[in-house]
Scaffold this motif. Structure first.
Motif, PDB file in Angstrom:
ATOM      1  N   SER A  72       0.828  -1.212   0.000  1.00 37.91           N
ATOM      2  CA  SER A  72       0.000   0.000   0.000  1.00 37.91           C
ATOM      3  C   SER A  72       0.861   1.260   0.000  1.00 37.91           C
ATOM      4  N   ARG A  75       1.479   2.369  -3.555  1.00 38.58           N
ATOM      5  CA  ARG A  75       0.320   2.753  -4.352  1.00 38.58           C
ATOM      6  C   ARG A  75      -0.131   4.173  -3.998  1.00 38.58           C
ATOM      7  N   ASN A  77      -2.915   7.289  -4.069  1.00 41.04           N
ATOM      8  CA  ASN A  77      -4.329   7.278  -3.678  1.00 41.04           C
ATOM      9  C   ASN A  77      -5.254   6.907  -4.826  1.00 41.04           C
ATOM     10  N   ASN A  78      -4.888   7.262  -6.042  1.00 43.66           N
ATOM     11  CA  ASN A  78      -5.767   7.031  -7.187  1.00 43.66           C
ATOM     12  C   ASN A  78      -5.370   5.820  -8.031  1.00 43.66           C
ATOM     13  N   THR A  80      -5.134   2.226  -9.494  1.00 43.75           N
ATOM     14  CA  THR A  80      -5.957   1.018  -9.530  1.00 43.75           C
ATOM     15  C   THR A  80      -5.303   0.009 -10.459  1.00 43.75           C
ATOM     16  N   ASP A  91      -8.736  -2.020  -6.450  1.00 45.63           N
ATOM     17  CA  ASP A  91      -7.856  -1.189  -5.628  1.00 45.63           C
ATOM     18  C   ASP A  91      -6.624  -1.922  -5.141  1.00 45.63           C
ATOM     19  N   GLU A  92      -6.627  -3.266  -5.278  1.00 43.51           N
ATOM     20  CA  GLU A  92      -5.459  -4.049  -4.896  1.00 43.51           C
ATOM     21  C   GLU A  92      -5.135  -5.065  -5.989  1.00 43.51           C
TER      22      GLU A  92
END
Length: 206
Positions: A72, A75, A77-78, A80, A91-92
């Motif tokens: 995380s 990655r 915030n946006n 995908t 999102d993951e």
């Protein structure tokens, strides 16, 4: 040069034997240490292979929780993850990979039909290519089959259910009329052959 006496040679031989014994002892100890070290290295390698490696920085984690927490951090915030076979985004990454497995298709070796699940393909082969008579519940009870052309069961006349109104099957493959039917209208042989087969088939599997 004066030659050594027999006694002197015996003493020298005894000393050499003692030194050789020490060497063997030290070699044995070193060999054992080396063996133990190799075992530890192999265990660490096996442990490393079972761990989780980040594909962006090559860090290795022993637990899924630590690995996901670390991922995380990479990655934004946006960010995908998009499936390369459809337009869905996740999102993951692991969710995208799990979704990707739903696109895997199992093709019938005897026709061009493809199926999402291997057990559905196996049912198709038995019914359509090996002449196992299992009929579609929807087709034979005047309902719209939700599977349409992809239904693995037979869309043809099955005959009437021997139990009539007493039938307790939720998805019986035989016809159920409003009024009980005379036994002469029932295809007895068909029912006997398929009784066990339909008990183990769930129409929701397709």
């Amino acid at each position: 040069m004066t030659g050594k006496t027999k006694k002197e040679l015996q003493v020298e031989n005894s000393e050499l034997k003692s030194e050789l014994s020490d060497v063997k002892s030290k070699y044995g100890t070193l060999s054992e240490k080396c063996e133990n070290l190799l075992k530890k290295l192999n265990m660490e390698e096996a442990k490393r292979k079972k761990s989780f490696r980040c594909d962006k920085c090559d860090n290795i984690f022993e637990s899924v929780a630590d690995f996901k927490k670390h991922k995380s951090m990479h990655r934004s915030n946006n960010e995908t993850f998009k499936c390369d076979k459809c337009e869905k985004r996740f999102d993951e990454e692991w969710k995208m990979q799990a979704h990707g497995k739903t696109h895997k298709q199992y093709q019938c070796s005897q026709c061009d039909k493809e199926f999402r699940y291997i057990d559905t393909k196996d049912k198709h082969v038995k019914i359509h290519h090996e002449n196992l008579r299992i009929y579609c519940h929807y087709f034979n009870n005047k309902k719209t089959c939700p599977h349409g052309d992809n239904c693995v069961f037979l869309h043809s006349d099955s005959g009437n259910c021997r139990y009539g109104r007493l039938c307790e099957r939720m998805f019986c493959m035989f016809k159920h009329e409003c009024e009980d039917l005379d036994n002469s209208e029932i295809i007895e042989d068909e029912i006997v052959k398929n009784e066990e087969a339909i008990d183990i088939v769930d129409v929701d599997d397709v």
